[in-house]
Design a protein around this motif. Structure first.
Motif, short mmCIF file in Angstrom:
data_model
loop_
_atom_site.label_atom_id
_atom_site.label_comp_id
_atom_site.label_asym_id
_atom_site.label_seq_id
_atom_site.Cartn_x
_atom_site.Cartn_y
_atom_site.Cartn_z
N LEU B 83 0.75 -1.21 -0.09
CA LEU B 83 -0.07 -0.06 0.07
C LEU B 83 0.99 1.17 0.28
O LEU B 83 0.50 2.25 -0.68
N GLU B 84 2.08 1.06 0.51
CA GLU B 84 2.89 2.26 0.83
C GLU B 84 3.50 2.54 -0.52
O GLU B 84 3.62 3.85 -0.92
N GLY B 85 4.52 1.64 -1.12
CA GLY B 85 5.11 2.03 -2.31
C GLY B 85 4.92 0.77 -3.18
O GLY B 85 5.47 0.88 -4.43
N GLY B 86 4.25 -0.27 -3.03
CA GLY B 86 4.28 -1.41 -3.94
C GLY B 86 5.27 -2.37 -3.77
O GLY B 86 6.33 -2.16 -3.41
N TYR B 87 4.70 -3.54 -4.09
CA TYR B 87 5.67 -4.93 -4.35
C TYR B 87 5.68 -5.51 -5.51
O TYR B 87 4.66 -5.15 -6.34
N ASN B 88 6.75 -6.20 -5.87
CA ASN B 88 6.60 -6.72 -7.09
C ASN B 88 5.81 -8.01 -7.17
O ASN B 88 6.03 -8.96 -6.49
N VAL B 89 4.44 -7.86 -8.09
CA VAL B 89 3.68 -8.92 -7.67
C VAL B 89 4.11 -10.31 -8.44
O VAL B 89 3.44 -11.35 -8.18
N VAL B 90 5.32 -10.23 -9.13
CA VAL B 90 5.62 -11.58 -9.55
C VAL B 90 6.45 -12.26 -8.44
O VAL B 90 6.42 -13.44 -8.63
N LYS B 91 7.06 -11.40 -7.80
CA LYS B 91 7.92 -12.06 -6.54
C LYS B 91 7.49 -11.23 -5.34
O LYS B 91 8.39 -10.64 -4.86
N PRO B 92 6.46 -11.49 -4.89
CA PRO B 92 5.99 -10.77 -3.64
C PRO B 92 6.90 -10.81 -2.46
O PRO B 92 7.09 -9.91 -1.48
N ILE B 93 7.51 -11.98 -2.40
CA ILE B 93 8.61 -11.98 -1.15
C ILE B 93 9.80 -11.25 -1.32
O ILE B 93 10.63 -11.01 -0.45
#
Lengths: 186, 1287
Positions: B83-93
């Motif tokens: 929510l704050e800056g986004g994460y890589n949805v291909v590798k969420p971890i």
């Protein structure tokens, strides 16, 4: 079978019949890999063990090259070195080790020394990089892995339904142009 | 309403739900494959998340698994990071892109302040403390549950970390099993993640232990420390899955055998939610749209021979711009998806192209607005140029969904208002025509609501006036109580009436109807002596919209196909004044728009005939991040679907002119949100919408109904726990107190049976809802028969007595750890944090002591109230009121304490359905906890508070199931999570979904819609085309005129091209008609059919007299409730008169040369109607019993029997010419007499006519007569006679 051939063999066996590796990815990994094998070899030698890099194993029609075999009077260490961080360990690594273990024990049937199996990875950040040892403990798992290696090296345990494609991290280094589920890179 | 809450409160709630999504995703991964969401694979169609240890480490789906504290903490941090800056949805971890931990902390602080009502102490502490605080708050709310270890294969990172030791040169981890390797792998990835965010996992654990002691007062003894490391967290949704999977009526009576947690599906938010909160979005009056409309005006003028100068074009353009400005006030923002369609359609119009537009996307994505803007503006352009144009919107239901109609009416109102302001003497007239349209009478009727529609805040009413005049008006009061002063405005541009003649269609610019009415219109037009009579009805049609087209994948496609073909043929005939010569003639100057639910999701899992294996997949993210090339390319499945629907030839006609318009929804969403891919990374910083599903298999030797019923008991408590526990999150508006579940049961009769059985058996008799929270001791008797519930006492009370006496344990151990009770009892749903000491500290030695503990739980009164409330409801429904309808009438007056479960189906009147919907929406009280429904709730009823859908049996198609699933999770108040529990039956067709691959494809609509091409099946086409002929047979045998009309139509070049072989099949059929009529005219040698016929004639006459007498009795009674009774009977009287007249006509002619089969059909329909009347009215009100003459049914049976005897006699002479030997042998053994002359009639909503009597001769010379309701079964059983037809 070449060392990389063993990897390819495993990849096909455990995931997808249609797997074809991208060679440039493998080559890049191999360069980093050599440096790390030397580092581990040095450590083991300082501990008084005799080490042999790229140890060739052959049994029947199967051939392989083990990254590092170190020995002392009591034990032989079969070491598969990965230049990736331990957090990126993959199950295929374990399987590769299991085939080597099988080939090694099959080749040296009169060896009475205990055989130790280990996967080694990088660990920590670049400033304090350590080596992470994933040691196969207990005869049970060790023997099971050797058995598994025998099966993998032999007939293989393919996915039951060949019509279905299995998605795995290997897909990212697969260059089979006939695969309908090619990854998309930006 | 929900939208009134403050923006800051809403933001916090959105954050809580969004973080909850990340927790749930990992919980599904753990339940499904004992892993977490680490990595995905981007195929371009979606990101596919997989279990990386497959196949050497595979864990079967297990709903008892949960998240350990470290995975939970990681999920929360990652949710905040997204929510704050986004994460890589291909590798969420993957820790990259890094996010400042202080930002994470400050966002969590804000959220926590909202939950804790702004307590100041949380601002100063570290992230580890904040997370611990947050987790405990979620536990207190019931969004999370703490449970002890319930399965020995649960991924446990806390334990796995103990495997890692630091030595001088190495870090060493020793593993003993392959599952250790898997756990270690996950553990190492998490360690890396925590390390990159400066979080020490040890501190995380310490902070939580400390907070737990502070909050709950649990002592930190060694035993409890140990317990803590084996404590798992389950989400609210995970708990539902757990209890649905182990649902049983009593502890040792499993109703369910096993369950399978399917992969999750993540979807981007709907445009309606992100357009409001982001700067993205387009306007409907943008210059690009206006320019394309301007060129469309010029093109239409040119093609229609209208000389226009620049000024005229500008004038029309300005009117349209003004309309669009007004439209933009209602729809301030368009999504890129909508915008592209509108521009492309008008651009094509400007290039003088007629288009085939294909719109396919999920519900709520603005499809209606897309086609309406085009349709209305195009009609208007024609009108402003002084030309005529008409559009038809066709939908596959009995009536168009109300929400859909509202949109249409509102837009037309805007258009007409602008025209009025511009002092234009024209407007757009809308005509609705379907089964619900108002019948006009010569006498005035009371005004009634026009389909419950509102306009400008007022009710739309309509009525029939003197001389069949029709009035529509806006009223500020209820329609039936409306005085002249309440009338706000008369509406002259809207009509919703039923009339014999189609001429009234000529005044409509926009016709809204279903395929069945369209078929009737097409039939009448085709058989008319002068096609030009239909010039204003059909000739002006310029646009055909096929709405909800996905429904045609399952049924009625043949009705639509043949209706369209007849319509296009007649239209072309009118335009050319001769027989059409080519496919181009058929679609000249015609736009076709197809709008449907998503029909392209199969590409997520299959491509080029190859499929992905679902077994190692844990989830999907429906995200397409590379949109440049494919945005307008029509996917293969869609082109196949269109070819089946419109025919290959018509599809090709548009294809060749490059006139197909398609925009890919998923690509456009990604574009709207600016989501781009860089290397393997796609950074996503938006909320999600989730879909999750559980498939439950019933226990093999139990009825599937039992499994469903017991799941519903668990579900009721789950819903109640949401209502009582989530109040704290939204205490002012209390949106969570409206939570309800929807249960779909497709067959009406099964639905009614299940509903009544559930209330009668599970609630009134067995008190399962009390047992499942272990309150058996208080509900020891069956309410239904006042007898003690011995089994429950034996298996619950005595079990607990024995268990506690033998071993002595605390309530916590009993409820959470006892292998029998922990699966059976849903009491943990109600256990709050502060209840834990009570449960843990006191040892109990018998059931009473345990019961005493339960009575001290914080939510005890909520549980008791709920049980009592359901009992109150069950008593009212089953014991007080005679019928469900009567219960409904009294629903609004029920006491607040009553907790209701409702039922919604097509047999209810529209008003009754509207009442139920109002209760469900929360406009009226009480709000039901559950509504059991047939497909009637599938579309059009938009309720924000439905978090869960239960589907019983695999009846719906994959697309329909998805539509149903889409009824849930539509808002914050249903967590933006569409949740499905699919309860299978123990039957063959359902068992296939026990397999994961099939279940995944079915539930998530990954199946290619299986339409067939009706144009390639001559006998199917024939069934529909010959209806005109058969209808005529009721009065005339072998109408040459109709036969010739049909023959001309079938032999027209484009029809021969489209419906190949139809002409040959028609010839065979026509010969058969003649041959059969000849046979029917033959005289009997062994029986005296004349005598039977005389008797039958007499019987029909008597029946008619009885019905007439019955009607008179009702009229005399002046009973207001009897009015409908009277109308229904009058319809029967009317039909029976037709039969009587037919008989008399033939008697007069003294001839057997007539086809009695249509009369048999009509008579059997009358019989069915009478049976319905008898059932409905005798049971529902006193008047029915008083006025009903039971002899009517008997007389009808006699009439039917007599008529059948005649037909049997006639058919005994029936010889099929040139029959293959084997077929002849078969027919000799078992001769089916089936109305071969009436193949494929259709009812009012276009279903194949299913009122078939199948007459079967047995070998011994007996006769079996079957009434078959299922048309497919009828056709398959009657196939022997159809073999010849096809050949």
């Amino acid at each position: 079978m070449q060392s990389s051939g063993v990897r390819e063999h495993i990849s096909k066996l455990i995931t997808c019949d249609s797997f074809i590796p991208k060679h440039e990815v493998l080559e890049k990994a191999n360069r980093k890999h050599g440096v790390m094998v030397d580092r581990i070899k040095n450590i083991f030698e300082k501990m008084g063990k005799y080490c042999e890099k790229e140890y060739k194993v052959i049994y029947g029609n199967l051939k392989g090259i083990i990254d590092l075999v170190c020995s002392d009077n009591e034990r032989d260490f079969i070491i598969e070195v990965k230049s990736t961080h331990a957090s990126h360990a993959r199950l295929q690594d374990l399987l590769q080790l299991s085939i080597y273990a099988y080939l090694y024990t099959a080749q040296k049937q009169d060896n009475e020394k205990e055989v130790e199996l280990a996967l080694m990875y990088k660990y920590g950040d670049k400033t304090k990089e350590k080596i992470f040892v994933l040691k196969i403990e207990g005869d049970d798992l060790k023997n099971r892995l050797i058995d598994l290696g025998e099966r993998l090296a032999g007939t293989g345990t393919r996915h039951s339904d060949k019509e279905l494609f299995v998605v795995s991290d290997l897909c990212n280094i697969c260059e089979n142009n006939k695969c309908p589920f090619k990854p998309i890179s930006g | 309403m929900a939208s009134n809450i403050s923006a800051s409160k809403r933001e916090c709630l959105e954050d809580i739900i969004s973080i909850y999504h990340d927790i749930l995703l990992n919980e599904i991964a753990v339940m499904r494959a004992n892993t977490i969401v680490e990595e995905g694979y981007n195929t371009g169609e979606a990101i596919v998340y997989f279990s990386s240890s497959y196949p050497l480490y595979t864990a079967h789906s297990n709903v008892n698994r949960g998240l350990d504290y470290l995975v939970l903490a990681y999920s929360i941090i990652n949710g905040l990071r997204r929510l704050e800056g986004g994460y890589n949805v291909v590798k969420p971890i993957d820790p990259e892109p890094l996010c400042d931990p202080n930002k994470i902390k400050s966002r969590l602080t804000r959220v926590l302040s909202h939950i804790k009502k702004g307590l100041p102490d949380i601002d100063q502490v570290n992230l580890e403390d904040l997370i611990a605080e947050y987790v405990l708050e979620l536990v207190d709310l019931g969004l999370l549950h703490m449970i002890p270890e319930q399965t020995n294969d649960n991924l446990n990172i806390i334990e796995t970390r103990k495997l890692i030791e630091e030595k001088s040169n190495f870090i060493v981890a020793k593993i003993n099993e392959s599952k250790d390797f898997h756990a270690l792998k996950v553990c190492l990835r998490l360690e890396e993640f925590f390390y990159r965010y400066g979080i020490d996992p040890r501190k995380l654990l310490e902070a939580f232990a400390k907070k737990l002691i502070e909050k709950v007062g649990i002592k930190q003894s060694d035993e409890e420390q140990k317990l803590f490391s084996k404590t798992y967290f389950k989400t609210l949704h995970g708990m539902l899955y757990k209890y649905s999977s182990s649902a049983s009526s009593l502890p040792f009576n499993p109703a369910t055998l096993e369950s399978n947690v399917l992969p999750f599906v993540i979807e981007p938010p709907l445009p309606s939610s992100y357009l409001l909160s982001t700067s993205t979005g387009r306007q409907i009056n943008e210059q690009e749209i206006l320019n394309s409309i301007k060129s469309c005006i010029e093109s239409i003028a040119k093609m229609n021979g209208v000389n226009v100068n620049n000024e005229s074009v500008n004038n029309i353009s300005r009117i349209i711009e003004d309309i669009l400005i007004e439209v933009s006030k209602k729809y301030p923002k368009l999504s890129e998806y909508q915008y592209r369609y509108i521009v492309n359609m008008f651009r094509a119009c400007g290039e003088n192209k007629n288009v085939l537009t294909v719109i396919t996307s999920p519900t709520g994505t603005g499809k209606t607005l897309i086609f309406l803007v085009y349709v209305l503006m195009k009609i208007l352009i024609f009108k402003l140029l002084g030309k005529k144009a008409k559009a038809i919107i066709i939908y596959p239901r009995k009536a168009l969904a109300r929400d859909q109609l509202v949109k249409i009416i509102e837009l037309v109102d805007i258009v007409n208002n602008v025209l009025k302001q511009k002092e234009k003497s024209l407007n757009i007239v809308v005509g609705i025509r379907d089964g619900d349209s108002l019948e006009l009478y010569a006498e005035p009727t009371e005004p009634i609501e026009l389909r419950g529609l509102r306009l400008r805040g007022f009710k739309i009413c309509h009525k029939s006036d003197f001389g069949g005049k029709y009035t529509v008006f806006l009223s500020k009061s209820e329609c039936d109580k409306c005085s002249p002063g309440d009338i706000i405005e008369r509406i002259t541009w809207l009509k919703d009436i039923k009339q014999e003649s189609w001429k009234y269609f000529s005044e409509y610019d926009l016709v809204i109807t279903n395929h069945s009415i369209l078929n009737m219109l097409a039939n009448d037009a085709l058989k008319s002596t002068d096609y030009m009579e239909y010039k204003d009805v059909i000739g002006d049609v310029k646009i055909i919209v096929i709405d909800e087209a996905h429904v045609y994948a399952k049924e009625n496609l043949e009705v639509l196909a043949t209706a369209l073909l007849k319509l296009l043929y007649t239209r072309s005939h009118i335009l050319k004044n001769t027989i059409p010569e080519s496919t181009a003639d058929l679609v000249k100057d015609l736009d076709i728009i197809m709008s449907s639910a998503t029909l392209t999701d199969q590409y997520i899992i299959s491509k080029n005939g190859k499929k992905m294996y679902s077994g190692n997949i844990i989830g999907f993210f429906k995200l397409k991040s590379t949109y440049e090339e494919q945005e307008t390319k029509l996917p293969t499945t869609l082109s196949e679907f269109l070819q089946n629907m419109l025919s290959e030839e018509i599809f090709r006609e548009y294809c060749e002119h490059n006139a197909i318009i398609y925009v890919d929804y998923d690509y456009m969403i990604a574009k709207d949100l600016g989501v781009t891919q860089s290397g393997d990374s796609i950074v996503w910083k938006y909320p999600f919408r989730l879909k999750t599903a559980l498939v439950v298999n019933p226990y093999p030797d139990r009825r599937s109904w039992t499994a469903l019923a017991e799941i519903l008991i668990a579900l009721l408590h789950w819903l109640n726990s949401i209502r009582v526990r989530l109040k704290k999150l939204d205490d002012n508006d209390n949106n969570y107190s409206k939570t309800l579940g929807l249960v779909f049961i497709d067959s009406k009769s099964t639905l009614k049976d299940i509903y009544r059985t559930f209330v009668d058996r599970q609630i009134l008799d067995a008190q399962d809802h009390a047992d499942r929270v272990l309150l058996t001791g208080l509900y020891i008797e069956s309410i239904k028969n006042k007898k003690p519930r011995r089994e429950a006492e034996e298996q619950i009370i005595k079990y607990i007595d024995k268990k506690t006496r033998q071993n002595g344990c605390c309530s916590y151990e009993l409820v959470y750890k006892d292998e029998v009770i922990r699966d059976f009892s849903v009491i943990p749903m109600y256990i709050k944090l502060n209840d834990l000491p009570l449960l843990m500290d006191t040892d109990i030695s018998n059931y009473n002591a345990f019961s005493n503990i339960i009575s001290k739980l914080s939510l005890y009164h909520s549980i008791r109230d709920f049980i009592e409330g359901l009992n109150g409801f069950a008593c009212k429904l089953m014991l007080r009121y005679k019928s469900y309808k009567e219960f409904l009438k009294n629903l609004g007056g029920l006491s607040k304490n009553i907790k209701v479960i409702l039922m919604h189906h097509g047999d209810l009147e529209r008003k009754e359905r509207a009442i139920i919907e109002s209760h469900m929406k929360g406009d009226l009280s009480p709000i039901p906890y559950l509504t059991l429904s047939t497909s009637t709730m599938e579309l059009g009823v938009d309720i924000e508070h439905v978090p869960i859908i239960v589907q019983f049996a695999s009846e719906p198609t994959s697309v329909e199931l998805n539509q149903r699933m889409g009824r849930s999770g539509r808002s914050l108040w249903s967590f933006y999570i569409s949740t499905l529990i699919l309860v299978l039956r123990n039957t063959g067709e359902d068992l296939i979904y026990s397999r994961d691959q099939e279940a995944v494809e079915y539930v998530y609509n990954f199946i290619t819609p299986k339409t067939y091409n009706p144009y390639q099946h001559a006998d199917i086409m024939l069934r529909h085309l010959t209806k005109i002929y058969i209808d005529e047979c009721l009065s005339i045998v072998g109408s040459t005129d109709i036969e010739n009309k049909l023959r001309t139509f079938i032999n027209a070049t484009p029809i021969r091209q489209i419906a190949k072989n139809l002409h040959a099949t028609f010839d065979i059929w026509a010969r058969e008609v003649k041959s059969t009529t000849n046979i029917l005219s033959a005289k009997s040698s062994s029986q005296n059919p004349q005598k039977v016929l005389d008797e039958t004639n007499e019987e029909i006459r008597n029946t008619l007299i009885k019905i007439t007498a019955n009607i008179e009795r009702i009229i005399k009674s002046k009973d207001p409730q009897a009015v409908k009774f009277e109308n229904d009977l009058k319809k029967v009287q009317q039909d029976l008169s037709k039969v009587k007249q037919g008989f008399e006509r033939h008697f007069e002619a003294m001839s057997y040369r007539w086809n009695a089969l249509p009369y048999l059909r009509l008579l059997s329909r009358i019989y069915c109607n009478v049976m319905n009347i008898e059932e409905n009215y005798r049971s529902s009100f006193e008047a029915g019993r008083l006025y009903w003459d039971r002899e009517i049914v008997e007389s009808l049976i006699n009439s039917l029997s007599g008529l059948m005897t005649c037909i049997q006699y006639q058919y005994s002479l029936y010889q099929l010419p040139n029959l293959p030997k084997d077929v002849e042998k078969y027919l000799n053994e078992k001769l089916y007499l089936f109305d071969t002359l009436t193949p494929g009639l259709i009812d009012d909503i276009g279903n194949s006519f299913c009122n078939h009597l199948l007459i079967e001769y047995t070998k011994k010379g007996g006769v079996k007569i079957n009434m078959i309701n299922d048309p497919i079964e009828t056709f398959s059983r009657a196939r022997p006679l159809n073999i010849k037809l096809g050949e």
